[in-house]
Scaffold this motif. Structure first.
Motif, short mmCIF file in Angstrom:
data_model
loop_
_atom_site.label_atom_id
_atom_site.label_comp_id
_atom_site.label_asym_id
_atom_site.label_seq_id
_atom_site.Cartn_x
_atom_site.Cartn_y
_atom_site.Cartn_z
N HIS A 185 2.99 0.02 4.17
CA HIS A 185 1.93 -0.09 3.17
C HIS A 185 0.73 -0.87 3.72
CE1 HIS A 185 3.72 1.57 -0.52
NE2 HIS A 185 4.87 1.25 0.04
N ILE A 186 0.99 -1.89 4.49
CA ILE A 186 -0.10 -2.66 5.10
C ILE A 186 -0.90 -1.78 6.06
CG2 ILE A 186 -0.62 -4.57 6.69
CD1 ILE A 186 1.74 -6.08 5.43
N MET A 187 -0.21 -0.95 6.82
CA MET A 187 -0.90 -0.01 7.71
C MET A 187 -1.81 0.93 6.91
SD MET A 187 2.15 1.03 10.38
CE MET A 187 1.12 2.30 11.14
N GLY A 188 -1.33 1.39 5.76
CA GLY A 188 -2.15 2.25 4.91
C GLY A 188 -3.38 1.54 4.40
N TRP A 189 -3.21 0.27 4.00
CA TRP A 189 -4.35 -0.50 3.51
C TRP A 189 -5.36 -0.77 4.63
CZ3 TRP A 189 -6.88 -1.43 -0.59
CH2 TRP A 189 -6.25 -1.36 -1.83
N ILE A 190 -4.88 -1.08 5.81
CA ILE A 190 -5.78 -1.32 6.94
C ILE A 190 -6.60 -0.06 7.23
CG2 ILE A 190 -5.88 -1.73 9.43
CD1 ILE A 190 -3.51 -3.63 9.09
N THR A 191 -5.96 1.09 7.20
CA THR A 191 -6.65 2.36 7.43
C THR A 191 -7.73 2.59 6.38
OG1 THR A 191 -4.67 3.32 8.43
CG2 THR A 191 -6.36 4.85 7.66
N LYS B 290 -1.54 4.73 -12.34
CA LYS B 290 -2.36 4.09 -11.31
C LYS B 290 -3.32 5.09 -10.67
CE LYS B 290 -1.64 1.66 -6.93
NZ LYS B 290 -0.61 1.15 -6.00
N ILE B 291 -2.82 6.28 -10.34
CA ILE B 291 -3.69 7.31 -9.75
C ILE B 291 -4.74 7.76 -10.75
CG2 ILE B 291 -3.73 9.69 -8.90
CD1 ILE B 291 -1.02 9.18 -7.61
N PHE B 292 -4.35 7.91 -12.02
CA PHE B 292 -5.30 8.32 -13.06
C PHE B 292 -6.42 7.28 -13.20
CE2 PHE B 292 -6.65 8.03 -17.53
CZ PHE B 292 -7.19 9.30 -17.70
N GLU C 245 -10.47 9.97 -1.21
CA GLU C 245 -10.03 9.73 0.17
C GLU C 245 -9.13 8.50 0.25
OE1 GLU C 245 -12.86 9.77 3.39
OE2 GLU C 245 -14.12 11.21 2.33
N ILE C 246 -9.52 7.44 -0.44
CA ILE C 246 -8.71 6.22 -0.43
C ILE C 246 -7.34 6.47 -1.04
CG2 ILE C 246 -8.52 3.87 -1.35
CD1 ILE C 246 -11.57 3.65 -1.14
N ILE C 247 -7.32 7.18 -2.18
CA ILE C 247 -6.04 7.51 -2.83
C ILE C 247 -5.18 8.34 -1.89
CG2 ILE C 247 -4.95 8.76 -4.73
CD1 ILE C 247 -7.42 8.11 -6.42
N PHE C 248 -5.80 9.33 -1.23
CA PHE C 248 -5.06 10.20 -0.32
C PHE C 248 -4.41 9.40 0.80
CE2 PHE C 248 -4.91 12.55 3.66
CZ PHE C 248 -4.13 13.64 3.31
N LYS C 249 -5.16 8.48 1.40
CA LYS C 249 -4.62 7.70 2.52
C LYS C 249 -3.48 6.79 2.07
CE LYS C 249 -8.99 7.93 4.96
NZ LYS C 249 -10.29 7.31 5.22
N LYS C 250 -3.67 6.13 0.93
CA LYS C 250 -2.61 5.24 0.43
C LYS C 250 -1.38 6.04 0.01
CE LYS C 250 -3.81 2.30 -2.55
NZ LYS C 250 -4.37 2.09 -3.88
#
Length: 218
Positions: A175-181, A111-113, A130-135
């Motif tokens: 996980h929802i918090m991560g997506w919202i961020t 998934k990351i790749f 940045e998105i990958i890092f936050k999630k």
């Protein structure tokens, strides 16, 4: 005087997995103490995201330690779900856990790749990173909840569906918090790639959660 039969003390493999995961968390804390303390308060303060999302590498030592911690606990949490719902009277088998661990590791790395590859395709490597890092940060944080759930399921409330479901809901909220961020900070980028975003969301985010939820419900 009658002889007393003493049973030799043995440590089961689940305890070893939990202990190993805790070692990785201790390594993260001892090697990156200030960063770890900011990470611990992640749901209540965005300081960690603000400090490290732009300058940090996804594959840093801190992320590596916490990702290993999270993967060990995530796969063990899924194993407990399988054991409670599908094999409640069977013995704990390491080979089942090993299969889950390898499948989860393969899924997360693939998934990351794919996400990084899409960053090159859409010429937006920095934003995707940045998105990958936050999630990944929120996923790793959910590992703390998984550790607590695994401790309870293994030592206190064995075979407890209630603990399993409550833990799943709390992990989902993280996980929802991560997506919202991620969504809040990258609205323009997501809007300009909306079709791709919906396809990605369905294939790599929602589908795995539905599979896990299907294992937890009656």
């Amino acid at each position: 005087m009658e002889p007393i039969l003493r049973t030799p003390y043995s440590i089961d493999w689940i305890t070893v997995v939990i202990f190993t995961s805790i070692v990785f968390m201790i390594l993260a804390k001892s090697s990156f103490y200030s960063r770890f303390m900011n990470f611990i308060i992640l749901p209540f303060n965005n300081k960690y995201i603000f400090l490290y999302s732009k300058k940090d590498k996804i594959f840093s030592g801190f992320n590596l330690f916490l990702s290993l911690f999270q993967i060990l606990n995530f796969s063990l949490f899924i194993y407990f779900a399988y054991h409670i719902y599908y094999d409640p009277f069977g013995a704990h088998e390491f080979k089942v856990y090993g299969f889950i661990l390898m499948a989860l590791l393969l899924f997360l790395t693939s998934k990351i790749f794919l996400q990084i590859s899409n960053g090159f395709i859409f010429n937006s490597k920095s934003i995707i990173s940045e998105i990958i890092f936050k999630k990944l940060t929120y996923l790793n944080y959910s590992g703390l909840l998984m550790l607590l759930a695994n401790l309870l399921l293994n030592f206190v409330y064995k075979q407890s569906k209630t603990i399993l479901i409550i833990s799943f809901i709390l992990i989902l909220l993280i996980h929802i918090m991560g997506w919202i961020t991620a969504l809040r900070n990258h609205q323009k980028f997501i809007a300009s790639n909306f079709v791709y975003f919906i396809l990605y969301l369905c294939a790599l985010e929602i589908a795995p959660l539905l599979i896990i939820w299907g294992c937890l419900k009656d």
